[in-house]
Motif scaffolding. Structure first.
Motif, PDB file in Angstrom:
ATOM      1  N   ALA A  55       4.729   4.774   0.800  1.00  0.00           N
ATOM      2  CA  ALA A  55       4.215   5.417  -0.832  1.00  0.00           C
ATOM      3  C   ALA A  55       3.892   4.644  -1.431  1.00  0.00           C
ATOM      4  O   ALA A  55       5.045   3.767  -2.689  1.00  0.00           O
ATOM      5  N   VAL A  56       2.339   4.452  -2.532  1.00  0.00           N
ATOM      6  CA  VAL A  56       2.016   3.324  -3.162  1.00  0.00           C
ATOM      7  C   VAL A  56       1.583   4.477  -4.995  1.00  0.00           C
ATOM      8  O   VAL A  56       1.380   4.579  -5.300  1.00  0.00           O
ATOM      9  N   ALA A  57       1.340   5.707  -3.812  1.00  0.00           N
ATOM     10  CA  ALA A  57       0.299   6.774  -4.572  1.00  0.00           C
ATOM     11  C   ALA A  57      -0.164   8.315  -3.801  1.00  0.00           C
ATOM     12  O   ALA A  57      -0.108   7.295  -3.072  1.00  0.00           O
ATOM     13  N   SER A  58      -0.323   9.081  -4.888  1.00  0.00           N
ATOM     14  CA  SER A  58      -0.254  10.379  -3.951  1.00  0.00           C
ATOM     15  C   SER A  58      -0.847  11.358  -4.787  1.00  0.00           C
ATOM     16  O   SER A  58      -1.202  10.601  -6.099  1.00  0.00           O
ATOM     17  N   GLY A  59      -1.816  12.167  -3.920  1.00  0.00           N
ATOM     18  CA  GLY A  59      -2.260  13.476  -5.703  1.00  0.00           C
ATOM     19  C   GLY A  59      -3.642  12.660  -5.664  1.00  0.00           C
ATOM     20  O   GLY A  59      -4.270  13.206  -6.742  1.00  0.00           O
ATOM     21  N   ILE A  60      -4.378  11.825  -5.553  1.00  0.00           N
ATOM     22  CA  ILE A  60      -5.494  10.895  -5.529  1.00  0.00           C
ATOM     23  C   ILE A  60      -6.816  11.912  -5.931  1.00  0.00           C
ATOM     24  O   ILE A  60      -6.846  12.508  -4.240  1.00  0.00           O
ATOM     25  N   ALA A  61      -7.333  12.109  -6.757  1.00  0.00           N
ATOM     26  CA  ALA A  61      -8.251  13.475  -6.511  1.00  0.00           C
ATOM     27  C   ALA A  61     -10.018  12.555  -5.651  1.00  0.00           C
ATOM     28  O   ALA A  61     -10.622  13.133  -5.043  1.00  0.00           O
ATOM     29  N   GLY A  62      -9.876  11.034  -6.138  1.00  0.00           N
ATOM     30  CA  GLY A  62     -11.098  10.894  -6.389  1.00  0.00           C
ATOM     31  C   GLY A  62     -11.141   9.725  -4.351  1.00  0.00           C
ATOM     32  O   GLY A  62     -10.182   9.526  -4.549  1.00  0.00           O
ATOM     33  N   THR A  63     -11.939   8.676  -4.217  1.00  0.00           N
ATOM     34  CA  THR A  63     -11.822   8.094  -3.009  1.00  0.00           C
ATOM     35  C   THR A  63     -11.989   6.375  -3.757  1.00  0.00           C
ATOM     36  O   THR A  63     -12.518   5.763  -2.939  1.00  0.00           O
ATOM     37  N   SER A  64     -11.181   5.790  -4.791  1.00  0.00           N
ATOM     38  CA  SER A  64     -10.914   4.866  -4.941  1.00  0.00           C
ATOM     39  C   SER A  64      -9.404   4.933  -5.752  1.00  0.00           C
ATOM     40  O   SER A  64      -8.971   5.500  -6.379  1.00  0.00           O
ATOM     41  N   TYR A  65      -8.927   3.966  -5.634  1.00  0.00           N
ATOM     42  CA  TYR A  65      -7.725   3.384  -6.266  1.00  0.00           C
ATOM     43  C   TYR A  65      -7.257   1.533  -7.091  1.00  0.00           C
ATOM     44  O   TYR A  65      -8.044   1.661  -6.267  1.00  0.00           O
ATOM     45  N   THR A  66      -6.634   1.461  -7.586  1.00  0.00           N
ATOM     46  CA  THR A  66      -6.209   0.307  -8.001  1.00  0.00           C
ATOM     47  C   THR A  66      -4.803   0.435  -7.969  1.00  0.00           C
ATOM     48  O   THR A  66      -4.020   0.684  -9.089  1.00  0.00           O
ATOM     49  N   ASP A  67      -3.841  -0.184  -6.490  1.00  0.00           N
ATOM     50  CA  ASP A  67      -2.758  -1.116  -6.546  1.00  0.00           C
ATOM     51  C   ASP A  67      -2.253  -2.119  -7.822  1.00  0.00           C
ATOM     52  O   ASP A  67      -2.848  -3.176  -7.424  1.00  0.00           O
ATOM     53  N   THR A  68      -1.335  -1.792  -8.783  1.00  0.00           N
ATOM     54  CA  THR A  68      -1.012  -2.761  -9.646  1.00  0.00           C
ATOM     55  C   THR A  68       0.311  -3.601  -9.822  1.00  0.00           C
ATOM     56  O   THR A  68       0.672  -4.564 -10.390  1.00  0.00           O
ATOM     57  N   SER A  69       0.676  -2.765  -7.696  1.00  0.00           N
ATOM     58  CA  SER A  69       2.445  -3.473  -8.215  1.00  0.00           C
ATOM     59  C   SER A  69       2.117  -4.630  -7.103  1.00  0.00           C
ATOM     60  O   SER A  69       3.396  -4.209  -6.098  1.00  0.00           O
ATOM     61  N   VAL A  70       1.810  -4.937  -7.105  1.00  0.00           N
ATOM     62  CA  VAL A  70       1.350  -5.779  -5.633  1.00  0.00           C
ATOM     63  C   VAL A  70       1.657  -7.176  -6.421  1.00  0.00           C
ATOM     64  O   VAL A  70       1.868  -7.497  -7.297  1.00  0.00           O
ATOM     65  N   VAL A  71       1.966  -8.073  -6.055  1.00  0.00           N
ATOM     66  CA  VAL A  71       2.323  -9.862  -5.853  1.00  0.00           C
ATOM     67  C   VAL A  71       1.355 -10.904  -5.558  1.00  0.00           C
ATOM     68  O   VAL A  71       1.887 -10.850  -4.237  1.00  0.00           O
ATOM     69  N   ASN A  72       1.177 -11.329  -6.446  1.00  0.00           N
ATOM     70  CA  ASN A  72       0.147 -12.787  -6.471  1.00  0.00           C
ATOM     71  C   ASN A  72       0.920 -13.461  -4.613  1.00  0.00           C
ATOM     72  O   ASN A  72       2.329 -13.805  -4.612  1.00  0.00           O
ATOM     73  N   GLY A  73       0.312 -13.731  -3.763  1.00  0.00           N
ATOM     74  CA  GLY A  73       0.476 -14.361  -2.470  1.00  0.00           C
ATOM     75  C   GLY A  73       0.703 -13.822  -1.215  1.00  0.00           C
ATOM     76  O   GLY A  73       1.452 -14.611  -0.654  1.00  0.00           O
ATOM     77  N   THR A  74       1.381 -12.248  -1.191  1.00  0.00           N
ATOM     78  CA  THR A  74       1.729 -11.150  -0.148  1.00  0.00           C
ATOM     79  C   THR A  74       1.060 -11.003   0.079  1.00  0.00           C
ATOM     80  O   THR A  74      -0.408 -10.255  -0.162  1.00  0.00           O
ATOM     81  N   THR A  75       1.161 -11.121   1.890  1.00  0.00           N
ATOM     82  CA  THR A  75      -0.358 -10.179   2.567  1.00  0.00           C
ATOM     83  C   THR A  75       0.123  -9.502   2.976  1.00  0.00           C
ATOM     84  O   THR A  75       1.813  -9.189   3.029  1.00  0.00           O
ATOM     85  N   ILE A  76      -0.441  -8.148   2.776  1.00  0.00           N
ATOM     86  CA  ILE A  76      -0.446  -6.755   2.978  1.00  0.00           C
ATOM     87  C   ILE A  76      -1.573  -6.367   4.355  1.00  0.00           C
ATOM     88  O   ILE A  76      -2.485  -6.720   4.439  1.00  0.00           O
ATOM     89  N   ALA A  77      -0.701  -5.090   4.706  1.00  0.00           N
ATOM     90  CA  ALA A  77      -1.421  -4.756   6.073  1.00  0.00           C
ATOM     91  C   ALA A  77      -2.122  -3.225   5.624  1.00  0.00           C
ATOM     92  O   ALA A  77      -1.724  -2.628   5.573  1.00  0.00           O
ATOM     93  N   SER A  78      -2.492  -3.198   6.624  1.00  0.00           N
ATOM     94  CA  SER A  78      -3.085  -2.125   6.758  1.00  0.00           C
ATOM     95  C   SER A  78      -2.502  -1.308   7.637  1.00  0.00           C
ATOM     96  O   SER A  78      -2.429  -1.982   9.203  1.00  0.00           O
ATOM     97  N   GLY A  79      -2.752   0.342   7.515  1.00  0.00           N
ATOM     98  CA  GLY A  79      -2.121   1.614   8.416  1.00  0.00           C
ATOM     99  C   GLY A  79      -3.943   1.458   9.880  1.00  0.00           C
ATOM    100  O   GLY A  79      -4.487   0.881   9.545  1.00  0.00           O
ATOM    101  N   PRO A  80      -2.807   2.035  10.734  1.00  0.00           N
ATOM    102  CA  PRO A  80      -3.799   1.867  12.113  1.00  0.00           C
ATOM    103  C   PRO A  80      -4.773   3.101  11.650  1.00  0.00           C
ATOM    104  O   PRO A  80      -3.915   4.525  10.595  1.00  0.00           O
TER     105      PRO A  80
END
Length: 80
Positions: A55-80
């Motif tokens: 989990a990165v964030a919860s309780g998001i009221a809108g339809t956008s979010y900026t994740d500020t805890s990613v590491v450059n050069g790391t591949t992240i996956a989308s869920g099913p």
């Protein structure tokens, strides 16, 4: 990234939102998704490599979010 919906009160879950845009930045990923009818909030989850979704964030009221805890050069996956 995986985006899930919160509903209240407990009802049949709404359809999952559709990711509209993901924008990579310096140690950030900006996400924009379509709204889900009946959702009262959203949760964002991230997966990297073979690790489980976290989990990165919860309780998001809108339809956008900026994740500020990613590491450059790391591949992240989308869920099913």
């Amino acid at each position: 990234m995986l985006i899930r919906t919160d509903v209240s009160p407990a009802t049949s879950p709404p359809l999952p939102p559709t990711l509209q845009q993901a924008t990579a930045g310096d140690q950030t990923v900006g996400l924009v998704w379509s709204p889900s009818d009946g959702a009262t909030g959203y949760r964002v989850w991230r997966k990297s490599g073979s690790a489980p979704y976290a989990a990165v964030a919860s309780g998001i009221a809108g339809t956008s979010y900026t994740d500020t805890s990613v590491v450059n050069g790391t591949t992240i996956a989308s869920g099913p």
